[in-house]
Write a protein that holds these residues in place. Sequence first.
Motif, short mmCIF file in Angstrom:
data_model
loop_
_atom_site.label_atom_id
_atom_site.label_comp_id
_atom_site.label_asym_id
_atom_site.label_seq_id
_atom_site.Cartn_x
_atom_site.Cartn_y
_atom_site.Cartn_z
N LEU A 114 -48.26 -54.07 -42.59
CA LEU A 114 -48.89 -52.77 -42.71
C LEU A 114 -49.21 -52.49 -44.18
N PHE A 115 -50.49 -52.41 -44.49
CA PHE A 115 -50.92 -51.97 -45.81
C PHE A 115 -51.11 -50.46 -45.74
N VAL A 116 -50.40 -49.73 -46.58
CA VAL A 116 -50.60 -48.29 -46.65
C VAL A 116 -51.19 -47.96 -48.01
N VAL A 117 -52.13 -47.03 -47.99
CA VAL A 117 -52.77 -46.56 -49.21
C VAL A 117 -52.41 -45.08 -49.36
N SER A 118 -51.81 -44.75 -50.48
CA SER A 118 -51.41 -43.36 -50.72
C SER A 118 -52.65 -42.50 -50.96
N ILE A 119 -52.67 -41.36 -50.29
CA ILE A 119 -53.76 -40.40 -50.49
C ILE A 119 -53.16 -39.06 -50.90
N ARG A 120 -53.97 -38.24 -51.53
CA ARG A 120 -53.50 -36.92 -51.97
C ARG A 120 -53.49 -35.93 -50.81
N ASN A 121 -54.57 -35.91 -50.02
CA ASN A 121 -54.66 -35.00 -48.89
C ASN A 121 -55.73 -35.48 -47.93
N VAL A 122 -55.80 -34.81 -46.81
CA VAL A 122 -56.81 -35.10 -45.79
C VAL A 122 -57.97 -34.13 -46.03
N GLN A 123 -59.16 -34.68 -46.16
CA GLN A 123 -60.35 -33.84 -46.38
C GLN A 123 -61.13 -33.74 -45.07
N PRO A 124 -61.00 -32.59 -44.37
CA PRO A 124 -61.71 -32.46 -43.09
C PRO A 124 -63.22 -32.48 -43.27
N LEU A 125 -63.87 -33.10 -42.30
CA LEU A 125 -65.33 -33.18 -42.22
C LEU A 125 -65.96 -33.78 -43.46
N SER A 126 -65.39 -34.90 -43.89
CA SER A 126 -65.95 -35.65 -45.01
C SER A 126 -65.84 -37.14 -44.70
N ILE A 127 -66.96 -37.86 -44.86
CA ILE A 127 -66.91 -39.31 -44.66
C ILE A 127 -66.81 -40.05 -45.99
N GLU A 128 -66.76 -39.30 -47.08
CA GLU A 128 -66.67 -39.88 -48.42
C GLU A 128 -65.22 -40.11 -48.81
N LEU A 129 -64.97 -41.21 -49.50
CA LEU A 129 -63.65 -41.46 -50.08
C LEU A 129 -63.60 -40.87 -51.48
N SER A 130 -62.42 -40.39 -51.88
CA SER A 130 -62.25 -39.87 -53.23
C SER A 130 -62.43 -41.02 -54.23
N PRO A 131 -62.71 -40.73 -55.49
CA PRO A 131 -62.86 -41.80 -56.50
C PRO A 131 -61.65 -42.71 -56.59
N GLU A 132 -60.43 -42.16 -56.47
CA GLU A 132 -59.20 -42.99 -56.56
C GLU A 132 -59.13 -43.98 -55.41
N ILE A 133 -59.44 -43.52 -54.22
CA ILE A 133 -59.36 -44.40 -53.04
C ILE A 133 -60.51 -45.39 -53.04
N GLN A 134 -61.68 -44.94 -53.43
CA GLN A 134 -62.84 -45.84 -53.51
C GLN A 134 -62.55 -46.99 -54.48
N SER A 135 -61.93 -46.67 -55.63
CA SER A 135 -61.66 -47.74 -56.60
C SER A 135 -60.54 -48.66 -56.12
N ALA A 136 -59.64 -48.17 -55.28
CA ALA A 136 -58.56 -49.02 -54.73
C ALA A 136 -59.07 -49.93 -53.63
N LEU A 137 -60.22 -49.61 -53.05
CA LEU A 137 -60.75 -50.36 -51.92
C LEU A 137 -60.99 -51.84 -52.24
N THR A 138 -61.46 -52.14 -53.45
CA THR A 138 -61.72 -53.53 -53.83
C THR A 138 -60.43 -54.35 -53.84
N ASP A 139 -59.38 -53.80 -54.45
CA ASP A 139 -58.10 -54.50 -54.50
C ASP A 139 -57.48 -54.61 -53.10
N LEU A 140 -57.60 -53.55 -52.32
CA LEU A 140 -57.09 -53.57 -50.95
C LEU A 140 -57.79 -54.65 -50.13
N LYS A 141 -59.09 -54.72 -50.26
CA LYS A 141 -59.87 -55.73 -49.54
C LYS A 141 -59.41 -57.14 -49.91
N LYS A 142 -59.18 -57.36 -51.18
CA LYS A 142 -58.72 -58.67 -51.65
C LYS A 142 -57.33 -59.00 -51.09
N GLN A 143 -56.41 -58.04 -51.17
CA GLN A 143 -55.05 -58.27 -50.68
C GLN A 143 -55.02 -58.55 -49.17
#
Length: 182
Positions: free
Chosen positions: A128-157
């Motif tokens: 289980l890979f878990v990614v820490s988030i600050r909060n849940v943003q209702p009705l948004s399909i966009e990732l926050s800048p922190e999560i977007q930047s973590a996506l590359t490393d997550l994808k690699k791992q």
Amino acid sequence: MIPDAGIKQQKIKTMQKRVLILGVGNYLMGDEGVGVHLARHLAYDLNDEQIDVVDGGTGGFQLMEWMESYPSVILVDATLDQREPGTIRLIQPKFSADFPKAMSTHEIGLKDVVESLILLDKLPQIYLFVVSIRNVQPLSIELSPEIQSALTDLKKQVSELAKLEVHKLNVAELLKTVGAPL
């Protein structure tokens, strides 16, 4: 001696689909959908016949059939754990209690699926890979800048672990075929 290519192809076909990468989360809840975002990226980028990538959304019990069909499952999900947003952790849960306490909005569904698989004696190896988030943003399909930047490393791992699991499972299968002890 080099094995016949036909025999090798047949052997590979019997060892296909060894690993499931299952991204879970709600795509309409911003960072909470990081697992789904990752699954959608990997579905296009990961080209390995022995790995399936599935957008599990918030499937809950509907994911059980997928999970029990593979010897190794890599789950990717968001968590509200008070860590710095974008922190990636790898957990190997054996029981539902091993999941982080503050899983995202579908916590009960994943834990119930794991408990059910344990009761049925069909629990695969779960990562289980878990990614820490600050909060849940209702009705948004966009990732926050922190999560977007973590996506590359997550994808690699996740990709590296999936390929390692395929290799490990293939070696175990070959050793079993020749009668070698595991």
